[in-house]
Enzyme design. Structure first.
Site, PDB file in Angstrom:
ATOM      1  N   HIS A 199      -6.332  -6.416  -1.404  1.00 46.25           N
ATOM      2  CA  HIS A 199      -7.295  -6.261  -0.105  1.00 46.25           C
ATOM      3  C   HIS A 199      -6.830  -7.625  -0.249  1.00 46.25           C
ATOM      4  O   HIS A 199      -6.367  -8.133  -0.396  1.00 46.25           O
ATOM      5  CB  HIS A 199      -9.167  -6.781  -1.043  1.00 46.25           C
ATOM      6  CG  HIS A 199      -9.243  -7.485  -0.054  1.00 46.25           C
ATOM      7  ND1 HIS A 199     -10.442  -7.359   1.311  1.00 46.25           N
ATOM      8  CD2 HIS A 199      -9.926  -8.900   0.575  1.00 46.25           C
ATOM      9  CE1 HIS A 199     -11.405  -8.265   1.525  1.00 46.25           C
ATOM     10  NE2 HIS A 199     -10.726  -9.077   0.956  1.00 46.25           N
ATOM     11  N   ASN A 204      -6.329   1.268  -2.586  1.00 45.00           N
ATOM     12  CA  ASN A 204      -5.577   1.801  -1.582  1.00 45.00           C
ATOM     13  C   ASN A 204      -4.763   0.032  -2.073  1.00 45.00           C
ATOM     14  O   ASN A 204      -3.829  -0.723  -1.637  1.00 45.00           O
ATOM     15  CB  ASN A 204      -6.043   1.155  -0.184  1.00 45.00           C
ATOM     16  CG  ASN A 204      -6.502  -0.053  -0.173  1.00 45.00           C
ATOM     17  OD1 ASN A 204      -6.851  -0.741  -0.558  1.00 45.00           O
ATOM     18  ND2 ASN A 204      -7.334  -0.351   1.250  1.00 45.00           N
ATOM     19  N   ARG A 228       1.058  -1.332  -0.035  1.00 48.22           N
ATOM     20  CA  ARG A 228       0.292   0.130  -0.142  1.00 48.22           C
ATOM     21  C   ARG A 228       0.600   1.135   0.361  1.00 48.22           C
ATOM     22  O   ARG A 228       0.663   2.331  -0.635  1.00 48.22           O
ATOM     23  CB  ARG A 228      -1.030  -0.304   0.763  1.00 48.22           C
ATOM     24  CG  ARG A 228      -2.163  -1.156   1.075  1.00 48.22           C
ATOM     25  CD  ARG A 228      -3.007  -1.114   2.347  1.00 48.22           C
ATOM     26  NE  ARG A 228      -4.206  -1.990   1.405  1.00 48.22           N
ATOM     27  CZ  ARG A 228      -4.841  -2.641   2.751  1.00 48.22           C
ATOM     28  NH1 ARG A 228      -4.784  -3.030   3.775  1.00 48.22           N
ATOM     29  NH2 ARG A 228      -5.693  -2.929   2.201  1.00 48.22           N
TER      30      ARG A 228
END
EC number: 2.7.4.6
Length: 142
Positions: free
Chosen positions: A117, A114, A104
């Site tokens: 996941h 971002n 990130r």
């Protein structure tokens, strides 16, 4: 040694940056085996279903729209303590708080965009892997 599986998404902003290979290299360098992978575009139904636990939260609609904004990569990763190790590699959900060298910190654009996941528990990983992959699409390697 506990071998686990975890689920991961390379989000639309990271795919748009052509960072798929770099992110996959990070997974493999960290000792993960990618046992399933595919590129797809989420429909509204898929995105809302995947993020159903967040329905009603202020960020839900924006997250769904973002996840539909371009192709994503979904993958199942296998390795020792996979859930926690993947979360460490990803970095903090808010990229402003992500440590240097995390995915990130390197690829995120914002809190929503971002870059990646990752499952937050073994139970979530099992549910999320099953959401995108059938059993015959998982290819463990010795």
């Amino acid at each position: 040694m506990t071998i686990e599986r975890t689920f991961s998404i390379v989000k639309p902003n990271a795919v748009a940056k052509n960072a798929i290979g770099a992110i996959y290299a990070r997974f493999e360098s960290a000792g993960f085996t990618i046992v399933a992978s595919k590129m797809l575009r989420l429909s509204r139904e898929q995105a809302e279903g995947f993020y159903a636990e967040h329905k009603g939260k202020p960020f839900f609609d924006g997250l769904v729209e973002f996840m539909m904004s371009g192709p994503i990569m979904v993958q199942a990763l296998e390795g020792e303590n996979a859930v926690q190790r993947n979360r460490d590699i990803m970095g903090a959900t808010n990229p402003a708080n992500a440590l240097a060298g995390t995915l990130r910190a390197d690829y995120a654009d914002s809190f929503t965009a971002n870059a990646v996941h990752g499952s937050d528990s073994i139970e979530s990983a099992q549910r999320e892997i099953a959401y995108f992959f059938s059993d015959d699409e998982i290819c463990p390697r010795a």
